[in-house]
Write an enzyme that holds these catalytic residues in place. Structure first.
Site, PDB file in Angstrom:
ATOM      1  N   GLY A  41       0.943  -1.168  -0.050  1.00  0.00           N
ATOM      2  CA  GLY A  41       0.199   0.763   0.162  1.00  0.00           C
ATOM      3  C   GLY A  41       0.911   1.224  -0.341  1.00  0.00           C
ATOM      4  O   GLY A  41       1.916   1.435  -0.379  1.00  0.00           O
ATOM      5  N   HIS A  71       8.600  -2.971  -6.654  1.00  0.00           N
ATOM      6  CA  HIS A  71       8.200  -2.833  -8.319  1.00  0.00           C
ATOM      7  C   HIS A  71       9.095  -1.869  -9.078  1.00  0.00           C
ATOM      8  O   HIS A  71       8.871  -0.883  -9.822  1.00  0.00           O
ATOM      9  CB  HIS A  71       7.125  -1.391  -7.694  1.00  0.00           C
ATOM     10  CG  HIS A  71       5.976  -2.210  -6.921  1.00  0.00           C
ATOM     11  ND1 HIS A  71       4.563  -3.240  -7.187  1.00  0.00           N
ATOM     12  CD2 HIS A  71       5.489  -1.847  -5.664  1.00  0.00           C
ATOM     13  CE1 HIS A  71       4.203  -3.254  -6.028  1.00  0.00           C
ATOM     14  NE2 HIS A  71       4.654  -2.169  -5.237  1.00  0.00           N
ATOM     15  N   GLU A  73       8.857  -6.918 -10.221  1.00  0.00           N
ATOM     16  CA  GLU A  73       7.400  -7.850 -10.054  1.00  0.00           C
ATOM     17  C   GLU A  73       8.132  -9.176 -10.123  1.00  0.00           C
ATOM     18  O   GLU A  73       8.351  -9.292 -11.462  1.00  0.00           O
ATOM     19  CB  GLU A  73       6.413  -7.253 -10.584  1.00  0.00           C
ATOM     20  CG  GLU A  73       6.221  -6.285 -10.905  1.00  0.00           C
ATOM     21  CD  GLU A  73       5.381  -5.445  -9.400  1.00  0.00           C
ATOM     22  OE1 GLU A  73       6.265  -5.660  -8.678  1.00  0.00           O
ATOM     23  OE2 GLU A  73       4.502  -4.763  -9.866  1.00  0.00           O
ATOM     24  N   SER A 120       5.131  -5.538  -1.641  1.00  0.00           N
ATOM     25  CA  SER A 120       5.707  -3.990  -1.533  1.00  0.00           C
ATOM     26  C   SER A 120       6.494  -2.655  -0.244  1.00  0.00           C
ATOM     27  O   SER A 120       7.319  -2.967  -0.160  1.00  0.00           O
ATOM     28  CB  SER A 120       3.982  -3.760  -1.834  1.00  0.00           C
ATOM     29  OG  SER A 120       4.503  -2.224  -2.405  1.00  0.00           O
ATOM     30  N   ALA A 121       5.659  -2.189   0.483  1.00  0.00           N
ATOM     31  CA  ALA A 121       5.551  -1.062   1.562  1.00  0.00           C
ATOM     32  C   ALA A 121       6.329  -2.029   2.633  1.00  0.00           C
ATOM     33  O   ALA A 121       6.873  -1.864   3.558  1.00  0.00           O
ATOM     34  CB  ALA A 121       4.016  -0.400   1.904  1.00  0.00           C
TER      35      ALA A 121
END
Length: 236
Positions: free
Chosen positions: A90, A159, A194, A122-123
């Protein structure tokens, strides 16, 4: 014994939530029946409950129970007692701001370093680095510090995207932004594409993923590619 999977993303093209990581997650949580989920990054601003519901569907497929940290009266105690932890992706600013506001940075760091299996996407992977300074996210909220967990001695740029030679876009590329970071900071950065992830076992960090290289940025050096199964322990 530190045991982590730090993934660039939760979902890749033509795949369901966490599907491409199921084998790695099963191994990570092989001795864990219940995993604590930290939904504070709130992708697209969704609620903690909505985010937890999405994550539960993925974990149900591998026979693991997932419980959102928001369901506990004392989040510090929840982290300290957890037998497995997952922090979803997020907005990194929203995630880090919330962790600081709830005084969870130190308990989370201690728990991971003491051996609680940890999955970040991700985060949730960004915060495993030295700082959040190489996130791609907009600073939509204030964070009292850019310092994060320091589980690995480098930063992650999740990413990571390569410049498109056919694009008419003239704005800054990911590589340009990371080079700007290195004008003021020495911390190495791993550009994680990714479908790639980093497996951490104590001081050993291995790049994982099918046929996907990672781009490595070190201050005052030309960026370079590393192949899957490469050890990243030298990046300090």
């Amino acid at each position: 014994m530190t045991k982590c999977i730090l993934a660039s993303t939760s979902t890749i093209h033509n795949s369901t939530y966490l599907e491409y990581l199921f084998d790695a997650i099963n191994e990570l949580y092989k001795d864990t029946k219940e995993v604590l989920f930290i939904p504070y990054a709130r992708p697209s601003g969704i609620s903690y409950e909505e985010y937890t519901s999405i994550a539960k569907k993925g974990f149900n497929k591998i026979g693991k129970k997932l419980i959102g940290i928001q369901d506990f009266k004392d989040p510090i105690e929840a982290i300290q007692k957890a037998t497995g932890i997952f922090t979803g992706g997020g907005n990194t600013f929203v995630l880090v701001s919330t962790l600081y506001r709830k005084n969870l940075i130190q308990p989370l760091q201690d728990s991971i370093l003491n051996g609680t299996p940890y999955l970040g996407t991700s985060a949730g992977s960004n915060i495993a680095g030295v700082s959040m300074k190489t996130t791609n996210d907009m600073p939509v909220v204030y964070t009292p510090s850019f310092k994060t967990l320091g589980i690995v001695p480098f930063n992650i740029n999740a990413h990571y995207l390569d410049p498109d030679p056919n694009s008419t876009h003239k704005g800054e590329t990911r590589e340009t932004r990371i080079k700007e970071f290195h004008q003021f900071n020495k911390t190495p950065v791993v550009g994680l594409r990714e479908g790639s992830w980093i497996r951490v076992q104590n001081d050993i960090c291995i790049l994982e993923g099918k046929s996907l290289t990672a781009r490595i940025f070190e201050k005052d050096k030309v960026p370079y590619e590393v192949e899957p199964k490469t050890s990243l322990h030298y990046l300090k």
